[in-house]
Design a protein around this motif. Structure first.
Motif: not given
Lengths: 307, 325
Positions: A43, A47, A50, A57, A238, A269, A274, A281, A285, B162, B165-166, B168-177, B198
């Motif tokens: 991911p 991301s 993306l 989406l 955060q 969301f 996205m 995001a 970071l 890891s 890692l916030p 937020h960085v992975v949430i969009v692709p996770q959502y897609v997955l 994780t």
């Protein structure tokens, strides 16, 4: 493991390389490897990709290069959210750590009932991130809320703190300061590791309490202060739940509680942008990583290790 | 992992130490006091003991007063949950002039489902997460702490990174997955990642703990012909109970309080967990229903509070040694 050791980052102890355990290791690490690939690293790469696309989406992402990143600097709401977040972090974290240190000092010297006090002060840290407490805060600082009821007792007419753009962020700062219990416990552990003989020697030399505090306690505690600082800064950047609930999901009034993470959520969301959310995001970071890095650099000049 | 509650200095801060106030045990003298010490006369020690006692009483008064201010909002919410709505806006005091359990029955039934439904959903997510973290993180930690394999240092560093890692960085692709797997509005996006270790933070915590367990124990077991599976299960796990307890407790509280990922992955009222359900109170109902809202807020805090009561020892130790909340 000593807290100071941890504050410094524990280096992995290197064992003598004997016969390999490769197969066993692969088995034991299998869940973690799968998680790393599918839930974390994969991911992350996705991301990053993306963030250079326009993606809602529903249709396949289209490559737009740096547009999302450029757009961020022309987006007044985003710039405002950065300002809100930085204000929140740089006001609430120092106050929170000061409260934590002050209370830890009061509690340190063998005090009757220490365990009870420690629990009382720690409890808000555990509950502070919950929706229930955010709801409570919304009422406490509301127009009919507890704060105004108390102010009315002494004849001051309050106002709706959470609904006033000048004060709403302040109520969230107060909420974060209220959760000083966790860093306080770390300070307490650190205070206990300062050898008593230092104080004894100093007092024989005629050093007063203030002098002892300045010349022994503070320098010996700098690794812990540093540790707490890094941790709380990362946490505060955060923050999400409090602002979301207190503002009813809007970041209002007038975007005054629009945390960066909340804006990211609304973009990703809420309006399904996205690609833009992904770029945001990665910028987050970058901010957190950069700030942590600067912190480590600066620590050379003020953090003192006793060995 | 040495125990921070028994530091090298040997000062048992936890125990009731009032000797501080006894003269002669240890000087807490200021310069002026030292100077005055020169001609020792009889009445001074008593006076000093008295002033120390006064100081200690003042300290307690201060600590209690401040503690009350800290806890007041919580106590006030508890009291308000028993007050008829009209009184909430008029009484800052704690003792309700009229007690009304109606808030609890109203709140329980105010949303699409009775509140018990959301409690059950939260319980499923929490138990799955706790179990997942305990198993997967301890397995990985065993490998990092006890096994030699190629690239160990690099993987360990990746694991540590890891943690930072916030989400937020992975949430969009996770959502897609998860949405392509049709896992949205199921508990799988919340539980499966925990089964895959994780929450690297807990791996780190356990690695630190495992390193403190004497190596001789598992080396002896190995000489006796035990494989790693058995060493992990029969030697490390029982000895690592404190670390496992810390992991379980913090996973419980964090998952119970978690809002962000539950908000994203659960959008059907059927699947709502407690935090998401509570939040709909804010949306759906006006200011008129603070009473029921507080009542359910109190209900939602009870599990955390119970874990806090029974897990205090581990909570304090866990946070003091590792910095987790």
């Amino acid at each position: 493991m000593a807290v100071t050791e941890l504050a410094r980052g524990t280096a992995a102890r290197r064992p003598a390389r004997k016969k390999g355990d490769g197969k066993a290791a692969a088995l034991f690490l299998a869940p973690w490897f799968v998680g790393l690939a599918l839930i974390t690293a994969g991911p992350m790469v996705a991301s990053l990709y993306l963030s250079f696309t326009d993606y809602n989406l529903l249709q396949a992402p289209t490559w737009i290069g740096w547009d999302n990143y450029q757009r961020m600097f022309d987006d007044p709401r985003l710039l405002n959210s950065l300002q809100v977040t930085f204000t929140y972090v740089f006001v609430s974290v120092p106050l929170q750590l000061a409260a934590a240190l002050g209370l830890a000092l009061l509690l340190d010297k063998g005090l009757r009932g220490l365990a009870v006090y420690r629990s009382i002060y720690y409890l808000p840290s555990l509950l502070g991130g919950s929706v229930a407490i955010a709801i409570l805060w919304r009422q406490v600082f509301g127009a009919d809320g507890l704060i105004n009821q108390v102010l009315a007792l002494v004849g001051i007419e309050g106002q709706g703190w959470v609904s006033h753009p000048d004060y709403a962020l302040g109520t969230l700062v107060a909420l974060n300061v209220w959760t000083f219990g966790a860093p306080m416990i770390i300070f307490l552990a650190g205070l206990r590791q300062i050898p008593r003989m230092y104080y004894e020697a100093a007092s024989i030399d005629g050093a007063g309490r203030w002098r002892q505090f300045r010349s022994i306690t503070v320098p010996m505690l700098t690794p812990i202060i540093f540790f707490n600082l890094v941790l709380q800064l990362i946490n505060a950047f955060q923050s999400f739940t409090q602002a979301f609930v207190v503002s009813g999901g809007t970041g209002g009034p007038a975007d005054s509680t629009m945390f960066y993470t909340l804006y990211l959520y609304l973009k990703g969301f809420g309006s399904l942008e996205m690609g833009y959310a992904s770029a945001m995001a990665w910028f987050l970071l970058l901010i957190i990583g950069g700030m942590t890095f600067v912190n480590f650099l600066a620590s050379k000049y003020w953090v003192f290790y006793d060995d | 992992m040495t125990d921070t509650t028994h530091p090298a200095t040997g000062t048992p801060t936890d125990a009731v130490v009032t000797e501080d106030a006894v003269p002669g045990t240890r000087s807490r003298s200021t310069l002026s006091e030292l100077a005055a010490d020169a001609p020792p006369t009889a009445p001074r020690p008593r006076r000093r003991a008295q002033s120390a006692r006064v100081r200690s009483v003042l300290k307690h008064v201060l600590l209690i007063a401040f503690g009350l201010v800290m806890l007041y909002p919580l106590l006030w919410m508890l009291a308000s949950s028993f007050k008829p709505s009209a009184l909430i806006f008029r009484e800052p005091g704690l003792i309700p002039s009229a007690v009304d359990l109606g808030n609890y029955t109203d709140g329980w039934n105010a949303l699409t489902h009775p509140f018990g439904h959301y409690l059950l959903n939260s319980a499923i997510v929490v138990l799955g997460s706790v179990l997942g973290n305990l198993v997967s993180c301890s397995l990985a930690a065993y490998a990092f702490a006890r096994l030699q394999f190629r690239g160990r240092g690099v993987w360990f560093a990746i694991m540590l990174m890891s943690i930072m890692l916030p989400i937020h960085v992975v949430i969009v692709p996770q959502y897609v997955l998860f949405s392509s797997l049709e896992w949205i509005n199921t508990f799988l996006p919340l539980i499966v990642p925990k089964l895959l270790a994780t929450d690297a933070f807990f791996i780190f915590l356990m690695v630190q703990f495992f390193r403190g367990i004497p190596k001789e124990l598992d080396e002896a077991a190995r000489l006796d012909g035990c494989g790693h599976g058995r060493i992990y299960l029969r030697i490390m796990m029982p000895l690592a109970l404190p670390a496992l307890a810390t992991t379980a407790i913090f996973t419980f509280i964090w998952t119970w309080n978690d809002f962000f990922s539950q908000l994203i992955f659960l959008t059907k009222p059927d699947m709502y967990t407690v935090p998401i359900a509570l939040r709909t109170f804010v949306d759906a109902t006006g200011q008129s229903s603070w009473g029921p809202m507080f009542a359910m807020s109190i209900v939602s805090l009870i599990p955390v509070f119970l874990v806090f009561l029974f897990g205090q020892k581990y909570l304090v130790k866990g946070i003091a040694t590792t910095g987790i909340k």
